[in-house]
Design an enzyme around this catalytic site. Sequence first.
Site, PDB file in Angstrom:
ATOM      1  N   SER A 129       0.870  -1.169   0.000  1.00 25.18           N
ATOM      2  CA  SER A 129       0.000   0.000   0.000  1.00 25.18           C
ATOM      3  C   SER A 129       0.908   1.221   0.000  1.00 25.18           C
ATOM      4  O   SER A 129       1.764   1.350   0.882  1.00 25.18           O
ATOM      5  CB  SER A 129      -0.886  -0.019   1.254  1.00 25.18           C
ATOM      6  OG  SER A 129      -1.926   0.912   1.136  1.00 25.18           O
ATOM      7  N   GLU A 130       0.758   2.116  -0.983  1.00 24.19           N
ATOM      8  CA  GLU A 130       1.791   3.150  -1.154  1.00 24.19           C
ATOM      9  C   GLU A 130       1.835   4.156  -0.010  1.00 24.19           C
ATOM     10  O   GLU A 130       2.809   4.884   0.123  1.00 24.19           O
ATOM     11  CB  GLU A 130       1.666   3.861  -2.505  1.00 24.19           C
ATOM     12  CG  GLU A 130       0.391   4.640  -2.732  1.00 24.19           C
ATOM     13  CD  GLU A 130      -0.613   3.844  -3.542  1.00 24.19           C
ATOM     14  OE1 GLU A 130      -0.658   2.597  -3.386  1.00 24.19           O
ATOM     15  OE2 GLU A 130      -1.372   4.458  -4.316  1.00 24.19           O
ATOM     16  N   ASN A 131       0.777   4.195   0.828  1.00 22.78           N
ATOM     17  CA  ASN A 131       0.864   5.086   1.981  1.00 22.78           C
ATOM     18  C   ASN A 131       1.774   4.523   3.071  1.00 22.78           C
ATOM     19  O   ASN A 131       2.004   5.179   4.081  1.00 22.78           O
ATOM     20  CB  ASN A 131      -0.527   5.392   2.552  1.00 22.78           C
ATOM     21  CG  ASN A 131      -1.327   4.165   2.870  1.00 22.78           C
ATOM     22  OD1 ASN A 131      -1.287   3.172   2.155  1.00 22.78           O
ATOM     23  ND2 ASN A 131      -2.055   4.208   3.963  1.00 22.78           N
TER      24      ASN A 131
END
Lengths: 218, 219
Positions: free
Chosen positions: B48-50
């Site tokens: 998840s890029e966060n």
Amino acid sequence: MDKIITLDQAVDKVKDGMTIMIGGFLGCGNPHRLIDALVEKDVKNLTLICNDSSFPDMGVGKLIVKKCVKKLIASHVGTNPETGRQMNSGEMEVILVPQGTLAEQVRAGGAGLGGFLTPTGVGTVAEEGKQKITIDERVYLLELPLRADIALIAGETVDQFGNVVYHGATRNFNHLMATAADLVIIETEKIVEIGDLDPNSVVTPGIFIDHIVNGGGN
Amino acid sequence: MDRNIIKEFIAKRVAKELKDGDVVNLGIGLPTMVANYVPEGMNVLFQSENGFIGLGPAPLESNEDPNIVNAGGQCVTVLPGGVFFDSAISFGIIRGGHVDVTVLGALEVDEKGNLANWMIPGKMVPGMGGAMDLVVGAKKVIIAMEHTAKGNHKILKECKLPLTAANEVNLIITEMGVIEVTQNGLFLMEINPNFTIEDVQKATEAELTISESLTKMEI
């Protein structure tokens, strides 16, 4: 050296027209109490560097709705219709940056780097106005560092020196922004004594933190 | 076909592209559904890029943690062995080629593998978020989408909308078939038996080369 200050003292440091960074991702990891106090103070003409403009009723999104921001540098604004409205009407300037580039610009700003080369954005509008450099036959964009007057960040537990432990996905831009501003204020859920945190668990070293605002119960 | 059934069909076919041990990043919307169809026993790590790897399913409402959200801001869980990190590490993982597969939607995709999925000038300017980095950095870029938009072509000779990235798309999976992007243009590799080759070509602006090994699209 006592780093702990009140919410009012923290907000007093943010002046109209400043460039500020605020950590968080769609509200997750925003320093919510600091933001609410800024909205109440009705600070104006900020240049805001933040991953996104959150939602209208959440975190940094409230600063947009209150028209505190004259220029926004972010990677995504689609979840806050007010950002789009102000952008289209010309009330606010919005500079959209690929998220990985934004993160690295902040990292570079804090790490003493003059910029970096990224393949992201080559062949798109993101390359406009940027120098292209070819290395080993691959084209890169030269991206420049970002810094701010003040960074407002959030961390779950902070010791009195400012060492930070995060929870969940809140680390995002907070850890990076702690390194890239002249003054760094952290809002935390819990302040503990120096020595209470396991040095192996600390993510952001306290040397980066100037002030601590106790947002929690203790 | 009902649109939800179409989306489910596409997501199921995309899931067959994943391999044991892959690090995978799924975009918002239809791509997110792919996680529901990973074959039992296969270990796929969702990024998840966060800022984490080990993205798990949505929790029960009573177990929601507002600080554990996906890149769409929805509450999720972290599987055993998962790990959190900051956004610079996250995009180092993405740009540095450590993501095996990214699955994204598209407004337009063309025969050169160009992708447009982040803005419609004058109408919708949400920002590119992490999409430009993902498409450039992931080893394999899969576009998962309905073949046309209200009858309008989406698979074009040349994208008209502002690009997300140039020449990066590897595979296009729609309800009509599976299309591989090559240096020699688009190759139809699989076809949904509910359609003829003529149907698929008609729904595609770019010229399709029919693979010699064309097979039936199965889920």
